[in-house]
Design an enzyme around this catalytic site. Structure first.
Site, PDB file in Angstrom:
ATOM      1  N   ASP A 109       1.114  -1.253  -0.114  1.00  0.00           N
ATOM      2  CA  ASP A 109       0.168   0.085  -0.178  1.00  0.00           C
ATOM      3  C   ASP A 109       1.045   1.121   0.049  1.00  0.00           C
ATOM      4  OD1 ASP A 109      -1.769   2.169   0.610  1.00  0.00           O
ATOM      5  OD2 ASP A 109      -2.602   0.979   2.201  1.00  0.00           O
ATOM      6  N   VAL A 110       0.901   2.152  -1.017  1.00  0.00           N
ATOM      7  CA  VAL A 110       1.567   3.250  -1.223  1.00  0.00           C
ATOM      8  C   VAL A 110       1.356   4.327  -0.030  1.00  0.00           C
ATOM      9  CG1 VAL A 110       2.023   3.388  -3.587  1.00  0.00           C
ATOM     10  CG2 VAL A 110       0.081   4.676  -2.732  1.00  0.00           C
TER      11      VAL A 110
ATOM     12  N   ASN B 223       2.236   6.371  -9.996  1.00  0.00           N
ATOM     13  CA  ASN B 223       0.782   6.248 -10.638  1.00  0.00           C
ATOM     14  C   ASN B 223      -0.103   5.701 -10.079  1.00  0.00           C
ATOM     15  OD1 ASN B 223      -0.631   5.479 -13.306  1.00  0.00           O
ATOM     16  ND2 ASN B 223      -0.441   3.569 -12.220  1.00  0.00           N
TER      17      ASN B 223
ATOM     18  N   SER C 238      -3.243  14.633 -13.407  1.00  0.00           N
ATOM     19  CA  SER C 238      -4.647  14.555 -14.062  1.00  0.00           C
ATOM     20  C   SER C 238      -4.834  15.970 -14.662  1.00  0.00           C
ATOM     21  CB  SER C 238      -5.253  14.221 -13.180  1.00  0.00           C
ATOM     22  OG  SER C 238      -6.772  14.151 -13.828  1.00  0.00           O
TER      23      SER C 238
ATOM     24  N   SER D  67      -7.361  16.890 -13.857  1.00  0.00           N
ATOM     25  CA  SER D  67      -8.125  17.438 -12.633  1.00  0.00           C
ATOM     26  C   SER D  67      -7.171  18.271 -11.824  1.00  0.00           C
ATOM     27  CB  SER D  67      -8.563  16.147 -11.910  1.00  0.00           C
ATOM     28  OG  SER D  67      -9.651  15.579 -12.683  1.00  0.00           O
TER      29      SER D  67
ATOM     30  N   GLN E 295     -15.566  15.083  -7.110  1.00  0.00           N
ATOM     31  CA  GLN E 295     -14.067  14.733  -6.944  1.00  0.00           C
ATOM     32  C   GLN E 295     -13.361  15.866  -6.064  1.00  0.00           C
ATOM     33  OE1 GLN E 295     -13.334  14.803 -11.290  1.00  0.00           O
ATOM     34  NE2 GLN E 295     -12.517  12.846 -10.997  1.00  0.00           N
TER      35      GLN E 295
ATOM     36  N   TYR F 273     -10.493  14.329  -4.700  1.00  0.00           N
ATOM     37  CA  TYR F 273      -9.628  13.947  -5.487  1.00  0.00           C
ATOM     38  C   TYR F 273      -8.611  14.954  -6.121  1.00  0.00           C
ATOM     39  CZ  TYR F 273      -8.209  11.236  -9.765  1.00  0.00           C
ATOM     40  OH  TYR F 273      -7.352  10.833 -10.995  1.00  0.00           O
TER      41      TYR F 273
ATOM     42  N   LYS G  24      -4.413  15.659  -7.231  1.00  0.00           N
ATOM     43  CA  LYS G  24      -3.892  15.680  -8.421  1.00  0.00           C
ATOM     44  C   LYS G  24      -2.931  16.984  -8.620  1.00  0.00           C
ATOM     45  CE  LYS G  24      -4.346  11.435  -9.223  1.00  0.00           C
ATOM     46  NZ  LYS G  24      -3.234  10.872  -9.455  1.00  0.00           N
TER      47      LYS G  24
ATOM     48  N   THR H 244      -9.799  11.848 -19.392  1.00  0.00           N
ATOM     49  CA  THR H 244     -10.514  10.789 -18.980  1.00  0.00           C
ATOM     50  C   THR H 244     -10.012   9.601 -19.783  1.00  0.00           C
ATOM     51  OG1 THR H 244     -12.430  12.231 -18.612  1.00  0.00           O
ATOM     52  CG2 THR H 244     -12.998   9.910 -18.653  1.00  0.00           C
ATOM     53  N   ILE H 245      -9.576   8.680 -19.336  1.00  0.00           N
ATOM     54  CA  ILE H 245      -8.958   7.575 -19.657  1.00  0.00           C
ATOM     55  C   ILE H 245      -9.705   6.221 -19.171  1.00  0.00           C
ATOM     56  CG2 ILE H 245      -6.728   6.021 -19.963  1.00  0.00           C
ATOM     57  CD1 ILE H 245      -6.736   8.974 -20.995  1.00  0.00           C
TER      58      ILE H 245
ATOM     59  N   ASN I  12     -12.873   4.570 -13.314  1.00  0.00           N
ATOM     60  CA  ASN I  12     -14.105   5.195 -13.732  1.00  0.00           C
ATOM     61  C   ASN I  12     -15.188   4.384 -14.353  1.00  0.00           C
ATOM     62  OD1 ASN I  12     -12.746   4.881 -16.036  1.00  0.00           O
ATOM     63  ND2 ASN I  12     -11.974   6.971 -16.061  1.00  0.00           N
TER      64      ASN I  12
HETATM   65  N1  NAI Z   1      -8.426   6.770 -15.836  1.00  0.00           N
HETATM   66  C1  NAI Z   1      -8.537   8.165 -15.813  1.00  0.00           C
HETATM   67  O1  NAI Z   1      -9.249   8.832 -16.271  1.00  0.00           O
HETATM   68  C2  NAI Z   1      -7.497   8.827 -14.969  1.00  0.00           C
HETATM   69  C3  NAI Z   1      -6.751   8.472 -14.254  1.00  0.00           C
HETATM   70  N2  NAI Z   1      -5.637   9.256 -13.509  1.00  0.00           N
HETATM   71  C4  NAI Z   1      -4.932   8.645 -12.700  1.00  0.00           C
HETATM   72  O2  NAI Z   1      -3.884   7.597 -13.162  1.00  0.00           O
HETATM   73  C5  NAI Z   1      -3.590   6.858 -12.024  1.00  0.00           C
HETATM   74  C6  NAI Z   1      -3.699   5.307 -12.599  1.00  0.00           C
HETATM   75  O3  NAI Z   1      -5.286   5.119 -12.573  1.00  0.00           O
HETATM   76  P1  NAI Z   1      -5.881   4.196 -13.411  1.00  0.00           P
HETATM   77  O4  NAI Z   1      -4.990   3.530 -14.351  1.00  0.00           O
HETATM   78  O5  NAI Z   1      -6.996   4.859 -14.307  1.00  0.00           O
HETATM   79  O6  NAI Z   1      -6.740   3.314 -12.345  1.00  0.00           O
HETATM   80  P2  NAI Z   1      -6.786   1.621 -12.093  1.00  0.00           P
HETATM   81  O7  NAI Z   1      -7.811   1.608 -11.229  1.00  0.00           O
HETATM   82  O8  NAI Z   1      -7.052   0.816 -13.321  1.00  0.00           O
HETATM   83  O9  NAI Z   1      -5.443   1.236 -11.560  1.00  0.00           O
HETATM   84  C7  NAI Z   1      -4.929   1.754 -10.331  1.00  0.00           C
HETATM   85  C8  NAI Z   1      -3.691   1.100  -9.874  1.00  0.00           C
HETATM   86  O10 NAI Z   1      -3.220   1.417  -8.693  1.00  0.00           O
HETATM   87  C9  NAI Z   1      -3.215   0.489  -7.558  1.00  0.00           C
HETATM   88  N3  NAI Z   1      -3.431   1.128  -6.333  1.00  0.00           N
HETATM   89  C10 NAI Z   1      -4.443   1.655  -5.908  1.00  0.00           C
HETATM   90  N4  NAI Z   1      -4.477   1.877  -4.910  1.00  0.00           N
HETATM   91  C11 NAI Z   1      -3.252   1.504  -4.425  1.00  0.00           C
HETATM   92  C12 NAI Z   1      -2.499   1.621  -3.007  1.00  0.00           C
HETATM   93  N5  NAI Z   1      -2.768   2.289  -1.993  1.00  0.00           N
HETATM   94  N6  NAI Z   1      -1.166   1.165  -2.889  1.00  0.00           N
HETATM   95  C13 NAI Z   1      -0.709   0.746  -4.235  1.00  0.00           C
HETATM   96  N7  NAI Z   1      -1.238   0.593  -5.498  1.00  0.00           N
HETATM   97  C14 NAI Z   1      -2.594   1.102  -5.487  1.00  0.00           C
HETATM   98  C15 NAI Z   1      -3.868  -0.581  -8.092  1.00  0.00           C
HETATM   99  O11 NAI Z   1      -3.557  -1.846  -7.928  1.00  0.00           O
HETATM  100  C16 NAI Z   1      -3.752  -0.398  -9.686  1.00  0.00           C
HETATM  101  O12 NAI Z   1      -2.640  -1.068 -10.168  1.00  0.00           O
HETATM  102  C17 NAI Z   1      -4.313   7.161 -10.814  1.00  0.00           C
HETATM  103  O13 NAI Z   1      -3.286   8.099 -10.077  1.00  0.00           O
HETATM  104  C18 NAI Z   1      -5.349   8.301 -11.332  1.00  0.00           C
HETATM  105  O14 NAI Z   1      -5.611   9.169 -10.435  1.00  0.00           O
HETATM  106  C19 NAI Z   1      -5.477  10.571 -13.910  1.00  0.00           C
HETATM  107  C20 NAI Z   1      -6.352  11.039 -14.865  1.00  0.00           C
HETATM  108  C21 NAI Z   1      -7.204  10.392 -15.425  1.00  0.00           C
HETATM  109  C1  LIG Z   2     -11.331   8.895 -12.613  1.00  0.00           C
HETATM  110  C2  LIG Z   2     -11.980  10.095 -13.335  1.00  0.00           C
HETATM  111  O1  LIG Z   2     -12.834   9.758 -14.462  1.00  0.00           O
HETATM  112  C3  LIG Z   2     -10.840  10.768 -13.830  1.00  0.00           C
HETATM  113  O2  LIG Z   2      -9.838  11.013 -13.168  1.00  0.00           O
HETATM  114  C4  LIG Z   2      -9.274  11.978 -13.405  1.00  0.00           C
HETATM  115  O3  LIG Z   2      -8.171  12.447 -13.158  1.00  0.00           O
HETATM  116  C5  LIG Z   2      -9.701  12.686 -14.681  1.00  0.00           C
HETATM  117  O4  LIG Z   2      -9.967  13.977 -14.278  1.00  0.00           O
HETATM  118  C6  LIG Z   2     -11.065  11.958 -14.733  1.00  0.00           C
HETATM  119  O5  LIG Z   2     -12.278  12.784 -14.016  1.00  0.00           O
END
Ligand code: NAI
Ligand SMILES: C[C@H](O)[C@@H]1OC(=O)[C@H](O)[C@@H]1O
Length: 253
Positions: free
Chosen positions: A63-64, A90, A143, A145, A153, A156, A160, A188-189, A194
């Site tokens: 856990d980070v 990440n 982000s 964001s 958010q 959240y 960011k 938004t990915i 999400n």
């Molecule tokens: N999906 C989106 O639209 C966007 C995502 N982000 C950021 O991108 C990053 C990755 O997100 P996604 O790939 O979308 O999500 P995801 O939910 O697919 O992946 C999250 C990853 O983080 C790990 N994780 C979660 N909590 C943790 C913890 N406490 N300790 C260690 N690992 C942990 C999970 O095991 C997973 O590998 C995040 O920081 C998110 O805020 C930023 C902008 C947009």
């Molecule tokens: C999780 C959201 O869909 C995603 O997270 C972000 O950081 C982007 O701005 C989107 O809102």
């Protein structure tokens, strides 16, 4: 190859953006260590995908938000792969919730994972890079964001903005050691983070309609920008923030 002979560490590397970045870093020639907190099988699949590319990989479940997880992850990566050249912070969570009745535990957990976790991990990686004396690259996944708000958010978006600011300050603190610090700002990915939010067809259509490139992002859209910032192609880039959002941010009207 852009990352030939480098060792890359990525938090939250078992799925989504972290997974795509881990695999593309390996494709670019790097050995990769991932940290994660999700499903063990998914992490094992990422390790297998990297190994199939002829690179070495390990996965560490922790856990980070736990300050002790950071030095432990770096030590495990050094023991298995020999050093730290690139660190990608990440891991993150986004439990959507309204502002007026935000539970304290949801607020605190989001801050601890997204911001404190990034701080601890980046600090541990930087300590090792300084000790090695050969510079390095740190990339934080911030982000869009960091720049704009979200009704559900409020806990959240400040994390960011904080991560983006952390990279700016670290760029100053670590520049003398040849360590570059930058952030990527995804729009938004489509990932697990999400999945529920975008299950609402009206919201999904509204989000997509804002994007000049005409589609929501996929994790692989972030991999190229992360590899670029990690590589010597970006050798004079530090303290920068790269929007990777299909143009969503600039699309006011
Ligand atoms: N999906 C989106 O639209 C966007 C995502 N982000 C950021 O991108 C990053 C990755 O997100 P996604 O790939 O979308 O999500 P995801 O939910 O697919 O992946 C999250 C990853 O983080 C790990 N994780 C979660 N909590 C943790 C913890 N406490 N300790 C260690 N690992 C942990 C999970 O095991 C997973 O590998 C995040 O920081 C998110 O805020 C930023 C902008 C947009
Ligand atoms: C999780 C959201 O869909 C995603 O997270 C972000 O950081 C982007 O701005 C989107 O809102």
């Amino acid at each position: 190859m852009l990352l030939q002979g480098k060792t890359v560490l990525i938090t939250g590397g078992s799925q989504g953006i972290g997974r795509a970045a881990a695999i593309d870093c390996a494709r670019a020639g790097a050995d990769v260590a991932i940290n994660y907190l999700g499903d063990e099988g998914e992490a094992a699949e990422v390790v297998a995908a990297i190994t199939a590319l002829g690179r070495r990989a390990i996965a560490v479940r922790s856990d980070v938000a736990d300050p002790e997880a950071a030095p432990a992850f770096v030590q495990a990566a050094v023991a298995a792969l020999g050093g730290v050249d690139v660190f990608v912070s990440n891991a993150g969570i986004c439990p959507f919730h309204a502002f007026l009745d935000m539970p304290v535990d949801v607020l605190e957990r989001t801050m601890r994972v997204n911001l404190h976790g990034a701080y601890f991990m980046v600090q541990a990686a930087a300590q090792r890079m300084v000790e090695q004396g050969r510079g390095g690259a740190i990339i934080a996944v911030s982000s869009i964001s960091a720049l704009v708000g979200g009704e559900y958010q409020t806990h959240y978006t400040p994390t960011k903005a904080g991560v983006h600011s952390l990279m700016q300050s670290c760029a100053i603190a670590l520049g003398r050691h040849g360590i570059r610090c930058n952030s990527v700002l995804p729009g938004t990915i489509q990932t697990a983070i999400n999945q529920d939010d975008l299950a609402d067809p009206e919201k999904r259509a509204r989000m997509a309609a804002r994007i000049p490139l005409g589609r929501l992002g996929v994790p692989e859209d972030l991999a190229g920008p992360i590899v670029f910032l990690a590589s010597d192609m970006a050798r004079y880039v530090t303290g920068a923030a790269l929007l990777v959002d299909g143009g969503a941010f600039v699309n006011l009207q």
